[in-house]
Write a protein that holds these residues in place. Structure first.
Motif, mmCIF file in Angstrom:
data_model
loop_
_atom_site.group_PDB
_atom_site.id
_atom_site.type_symbol
_atom_site.label_atom_id
_atom_site.label_comp_id
_atom_site.label_asym_id
_atom_site.label_seq_id
_atom_site.Cartn_x
_atom_site.Cartn_y
_atom_site.Cartn_z
ATOM 1 N N PHE A 143 -5.014 3.526 14.947
ATOM 2 C CA PHE A 143 -6.179 2.817 14.446
ATOM 3 C C PHE A 143 -5.939 2.316 13.029
ATOM 4 O O PHE A 143 -6.534 1.337 12.591
ATOM 5 C CB PHE A 143 -7.373 3.781 14.460
ATOM 6 N N ASP A 144 -5.045 3.001 12.317
ATOM 7 C CA ASP A 144 -4.835 2.703 10.912
ATOM 8 C C ASP A 144 -3.451 3.192 10.511
ATOM 9 O O ASP A 144 -2.787 3.926 11.251
ATOM 10 C CB ASP A 144 -5.917 3.394 10.077
ATOM 11 N N ALA A 145 -3.007 2.780 9.316
ATOM 12 C CA ALA A 145 -1.710 3.203 8.797
ATOM 13 C C ALA A 145 -1.704 3.013 7.294
ATOM 14 O O ALA A 145 -2.493 2.219 6.751
ATOM 15 C CB ALA A 145 -0.573 2.400 9.441
ATOM 16 N N ALA A 146 -0.807 3.737 6.608
ATOM 17 C CA ALA A 146 -0.740 3.619 5.150
ATOM 18 C C ALA A 146 0.656 3.984 4.665
ATOM 19 O O ALA A 146 1.290 4.918 5.183
ATOM 20 C CB ALA A 146 -1.781 4.530 4.491
ATOM 21 N N TRP A 147 1.131 3.263 3.636
ATOM 22 C CA TRP A 147 2.437 3.480 3.027
ATOM 23 C C TRP A 147 2.334 4.378 1.792
ATOM 24 O O TRP A 147 1.394 4.266 1.009
ATOM 25 C CB TRP A 147 3.054 2.158 2.566
ATOM 26 N N ALA A 148 3.333 5.233 1.613
ATOM 27 C CA ALA A 148 3.514 5.978 0.363
ATOM 28 C C ALA A 148 4.895 6.618 0.394
ATOM 29 O O ALA A 148 5.430 6.931 1.460
ATOM 30 C CB ALA A 148 2.442 7.046 0.180
ATOM 31 N N ASP A 149 5.468 6.828 -0.781
ATOM 32 C CA ASP A 149 6.747 7.533 -0.885
ATOM 33 C C ASP A 149 6.432 9.015 -1.099
ATOM 34 O O ASP A 149 6.423 9.508 -2.217
ATOM 35 C CB ASP A 149 7.566 6.965 -2.042
ATOM 36 N N TYR A 150 6.183 9.731 0.007
ATOM 37 C CA TYR A 150 5.673 11.095 -0.133
ATOM 38 C C TYR A 150 6.735 12.075 -0.630
ATOM 39 O O TYR A 150 6.405 13.142 -1.162
ATOM 40 C CB TYR A 150 5.054 11.580 1.181
ATOM 41 N N ASP A 151 8.037 11.723 -0.499
ATOM 42 C CA ASP A 151 9.092 12.615 -0.976
ATOM 43 C C ASP A 151 9.784 12.090 -2.236
ATOM 44 O O ASP A 151 10.774 12.673 -2.700
ATOM 45 C CB ASP A 151 10.126 12.869 0.121
ATOM 46 N N ASN A 152 9.263 10.998 -2.810
ATOM 47 C CA ASN A 152 9.757 10.445 -4.081
ATOM 48 C C ASN A 152 11.266 10.180 -4.087
ATOM 49 O O ASN A 152 11.952 10.395 -5.087
ATOM 50 C CB ASN A 152 9.400 11.375 -5.246
ATOM 51 N N ASP A 153 11.777 9.651 -2.966
ATOM 52 C CA ASP A 153 13.199 9.309 -2.910
ATOM 53 C C ASP A 153 13.443 7.826 -3.149
ATOM 54 O O ASP A 153 14.575 7.342 -3.043
ATOM 55 C CB ASP A 153 13.809 9.734 -1.578
ATOM 56 N N GLY A 154 12.377 7.092 -3.476
ATOM 57 C CA GLY A 154 12.511 5.665 -3.758
ATOM 58 C C GLY A 154 12.265 4.762 -2.572
ATOM 59 O O GLY A 154 12.313 3.534 -2.723
ATOM 60 N N TRP A 155 11.988 5.343 -1.409
ATOM 61 C CA TRP A 155 11.738 4.553 -0.202
ATOM 62 C C TRP A 155 10.357 4.904 0.362
ATOM 63 O O TRP A 155 10.012 6.074 0.476
ATOM 64 C CB TRP A 155 12.814 4.832 0.859
ATOM 65 N N LEU A 156 9.600 3.891 0.733
ATOM 66 C CA LEU A 156 8.242 4.108 1.223
ATOM 67 C C LEU A 156 8.238 4.638 2.644
ATOM 68 O O LEU A 156 8.908 4.095 3.532
ATOM 69 C CB LEU A 156 7.448 2.804 1.158
ATOM 70 N N ASP A 157 7.465 5.680 2.843
ATOM 71 C CA ASP A 157 7.276 6.295 4.150
ATOM 72 C C ASP A 157 5.929 5.840 4.727
ATOM 73 O O ASP A 157 5.140 5.176 4.051
ATOM 74 C CB ASP A 157 7.328 7.816 4.002
ATOM 75 N N LEU A 158 5.674 6.217 5.971
ATOM 76 C CA LEU A 158 4.524 5.656 6.679
ATOM 77 C C LEU A 158 3.792 6.743 7.458
ATOM 78 O O LEU A 158 4.411 7.556 8.136
ATOM 79 C CB LEU A 158 5.007 4.574 7.650
ATOM 80 N N VAL A 159 2.465 6.745 7.352
ATOM 81 C CA VAL A 159 1.638 7.557 8.234
ATOM 82 C C VAL A 159 0.814 6.620 9.108
ATOM 83 O O VAL A 159 0.320 5.588 8.646
ATOM 84 C CB VAL A 159 0.724 8.517 7.435
ATOM 85 N N THR A 160 0.715 6.949 10.398
ATOM 86 C CA THR A 160 -0.161 6.213 11.302
ATOM 87 C C THR A 160 -1.273 7.148 11.760
ATOM 88 O O THR A 160 -1.067 8.346 11.955
ATOM 89 C CB THR A 160 0.591 5.651 12.521
ATOM 90 N N ILE A 161 -2.462 6.593 11.927
ATOM 91 C CA ILE A 161 -3.665 7.367 12.189
ATOM 92 C C ILE A 161 -4.156 7.067 13.604
ATOM 93 O O ILE A 161 -4.394 5.906 13.953
ATOM 94 C CB ILE A 161 -4.770 7.007 11.170
ATOM 95 N N HIS A 162 -4.308 8.137 14.405
ATOM 96 C CA HIS A 162 -4.718 7.968 15.803
ATOM 97 C C HIS A 162 -6.133 8.510 16.014
ATOM 98 O O HIS A 162 -6.391 9.690 15.770
ATOM 99 C CB HIS A 162 -3.759 8.688 16.751
ATOM 100 N N PRO A 163 -7.066 7.684 16.512
ATOM 101 C CA PRO A 163 -8.447 8.124 16.732
ATOM 102 C C PRO A 163 -8.635 8.691 18.138
ATOM 103 O O PRO A 163 -8.950 7.961 19.084
ATOM 104 C CB PRO A 163 -9.242 6.834 16.539
ATOM 105 N N ALA A 164 -8.440 9.979 18.292
ATOM 106 C CA ALA A 164 -8.523 10.603 19.610
ATOM 107 C C ALA A 164 -9.881 10.320 20.256
ATOM 108 O O ALA A 164 -10.925 10.415 19.619
ATOM 109 C CB ALA A 164 -8.318 12.107 19.483
ATOM 110 N N ARG A 165 -9.817 9.921 21.517
ATOM 111 C CA ARG A 165 -10.975 9.636 22.361
ATOM 112 C C ARG A 165 -11.688 8.325 22.018
ATOM 113 O O ARG A 165 -12.668 7.972 22.646
ATOM 114 C CB ARG A 165 -11.978 10.807 22.347
ATOM 115 N N PHE A 166 -11.185 7.596 21.030
ATOM 116 C CA PHE A 166 -11.742 6.280 20.728
ATOM 117 C C PHE A 166 -10.988 5.172 21.460
ATOM 118 O O PHE A 166 -11.545 4.093 21.660
ATOM 119 C CB PHE A 166 -11.681 5.994 19.227
#
Length: 514
Positions: A143-166
């Protein structure tokens, strides 16, 4: 410099305290877009903000890009598959994931067999789909997604958001993808973020404790009359040296039950720490069976103790809210907020600078037509030093038929109160190129009071889209900035002093301001 009005402009003007809003009626905005999320983003690197809309047409429609040609003129662009693929798309997020200087696109898709899609920006509005972000899975339904460098290695990582039952089956959890730096990603599965299932909605990364790593906040509004705490995670990178996550569950904002949507961390009182505001959707239905509305949640950070604010117009109105976006719309040095509502008019609240807010009556966001707002974005699209807004709407369906709300609206901020400003584009070198996670602190004397404003650069701090990623500061009567301190995700700290107001600057990590 203020652009001259184009032939597409119609003079619908609204004002408050010398703040004027002009509705821009470009030919590009005359079609029925029926939009989920919207972003201001400089797609072609020409220095101004273009517009991207994710499609909500059923059964299928198209995403839309409008190129900003200046003078309030926007032109619809053919961007190949990005605008030519028929699909219902929800959230999207823009960032330079491969550090090549061009801003790339991730589109969340929950109904197509292809699932969510990653596109590398090739320049000149051309894109190439990158299949390698998800080697181990044929389809990421999100349903959604967002970028951030969560491990601070200089490369952007990605989380995707899943709306269960929607969105039907299969029911999944969220997904976390670590950027390998070679156009491939490794899926990280052993995290609390990717374990449980819930009706997740909007995800926002923010360094809420200002310790130098990005934390994650996921709204999980069931939108069915039930409420529960949202899913909030603290990054343990600075505490343990490893980028793992623990669920935040001991603070007031993490324990309160919500119908959560968009989390925003902002320093609204300029005391140096981040406060938090989040929108709620339906709450308990009214006797007619339609959403009855719910109060939104606002917490002031008092040196790590969070106090819920329960008085004032910002927190006393029952509404069915999705988006909230913060910016200093009147350039007085204090962040204001606009709240997007899907069952009532949107609302603009002005920060009075004393810890309270006032409702701005007759704001453009209440103009007829904005009846079912999902997406909102803010940014200085005309580079004149004040923050403009774009509001996207979905068709409302009543008794099986459409009822309004299908046009989108661009409002230009023609601020004429004489307040000064500065806008800073941050560019990482050791850090990720988009500078997501960078903390910018600006100190200046405004109306005789020396104070420091704080911004955290983020990529996804409105509902299902992005705001202008540049850091904007209102400066009231200050023509000179005493100091700017920029703390990059790499740990690099750059400091600058005696900077003139009323200009757009680029801060390159480890270099002088440009």
């Amino acid at each position: 410099m203020r652009f001259l009005l184009s032939i597409f402009l119609v003079g619908c003007v609204y004002s408050l305290n010398a703040q004027q809003w002009v509705k821009v009626n470009s030919e590009a905005f005359s079609e029925n877009n029926n939009t989920n999320g919207v972003s201001f983003i400089d797609i072609d690197n020409d220095g101004d903000q273009d517009i991207f809309l994710s499609n909500a047409h059923t059964p299928f429609g198209f995403n839309t890009i409008y190129r900003n040609d200046g003078s309030d003129k926007f032109v619809k662009v053919d961007a190949g598959e990005v605008t030519g693929l028929q699909a219902i798309t929800f959230g999207h997020t823009w960032a330079d994931f491969d550090n090549d200087g061009l801003t790339d696109l991730f589109i969340a898709n929950a109904f197509s067999k292809m699932g969510s899609l990653l596109y590398k920006n090739l320049g000149n509005f051309k894109f190439r789909r990158i299949e390698s972000y998800n080697v181990g899975n044929n389809s990421v339904l999100a349903f959604d997604a967002a970028w951030a460098d969560y491990d601070n290695d200089g490369w952007l990582d990605l989380v995707t958001i899943h709306p269960a039952r929607f969105v039907g089956k299969p029911i999944n959890s969220n997904s976390l993808f670590k950027n390998n730096g070679d156009l491939t990603f490794a899926e990280i599965v052993s995290t609390p973020i990717t374990g449980p299932t819930a009706p997740y909605t909007n995800g926002t990364w923010s360094d809420y404790d200002l310790d130098g790593d990005m934390d994650l906040f996921i709204g999980s509004g069931p939108a069915n009359g039930t409420v529960a705490p949202d899913f909030l995670y603290q990054n343990q990178l600075k505490e343990t040296g490893k980028a793992t996550f623990t669920r935040i569950n001991k603070t007031s904002f993490s324990k309160d039950s919500m119908d959560g949507q968009t989390w925003n961390w902002i320093d609204y009182d300029n005391d140096g720490d981040l406060d938090v505001f989040m929108t709620n959707y339906s709450g308990t239905p009214n006797p007619q069976g339609t959403p009855g509305g719910m109060l939104n949640n606002f917490y002031r950070n008092d040196e790590g103790t969070f106090v819920r604010i329960t008085e004032g117009p910002l927190v006393e109105e029952l509404s069915v809210s999705l988006a909230n976006m913060w910016a200093d719309f009147d350039n007085d040095g204090y962040l204001d907020v606009i709240v997007g509502n899907s069952q009532s008019t949107n609302k603009h609240y002005r920060n009075k600078g004393d810890g309270t807010f006032e409702y701005v009556a007759n704001s453009p966001i209440e103009a007829p037509g904005a009846k079912n707002t999902w997406g909102m974005t803010n940014g200085d699209y005309d580079n004149d030093g004040d923050i403009d807004i774009y509001i996207s709407n979905k068709v409302s369906y009543v008794n099986g038929g459409p009822k309004g709300g299908d046009l989108n609206f661009l409002y230009r901020n023609d601020l004429n109160n004489g307040n000064n400003w500065v806008t800073i584009k941050c560019t990482g070198v050791k850090s990720n190129k988009s500078a997501i996670g960078t903390i910018v602190r600006l100190t200046a004397t405004l109306n005789g009071k020396t104070m420091t404003q704080t911004r955290v650069i983020g990529s996804h701090n409105t509902f299902l889209g992005d705001n202008d990623i540049r850091a904007h500061f209102g400066l009231a009567d200050s023509q000179t900035i005493s100091s700017i301190q920029i703390t990059w995700p790499s740990g690099q700290v750059d400091e600058y002093s005696n900077i003139k107001s009323n200009q757009i600057l680029e801060a390159v990590e480890g270099e002088s301001l440009k």
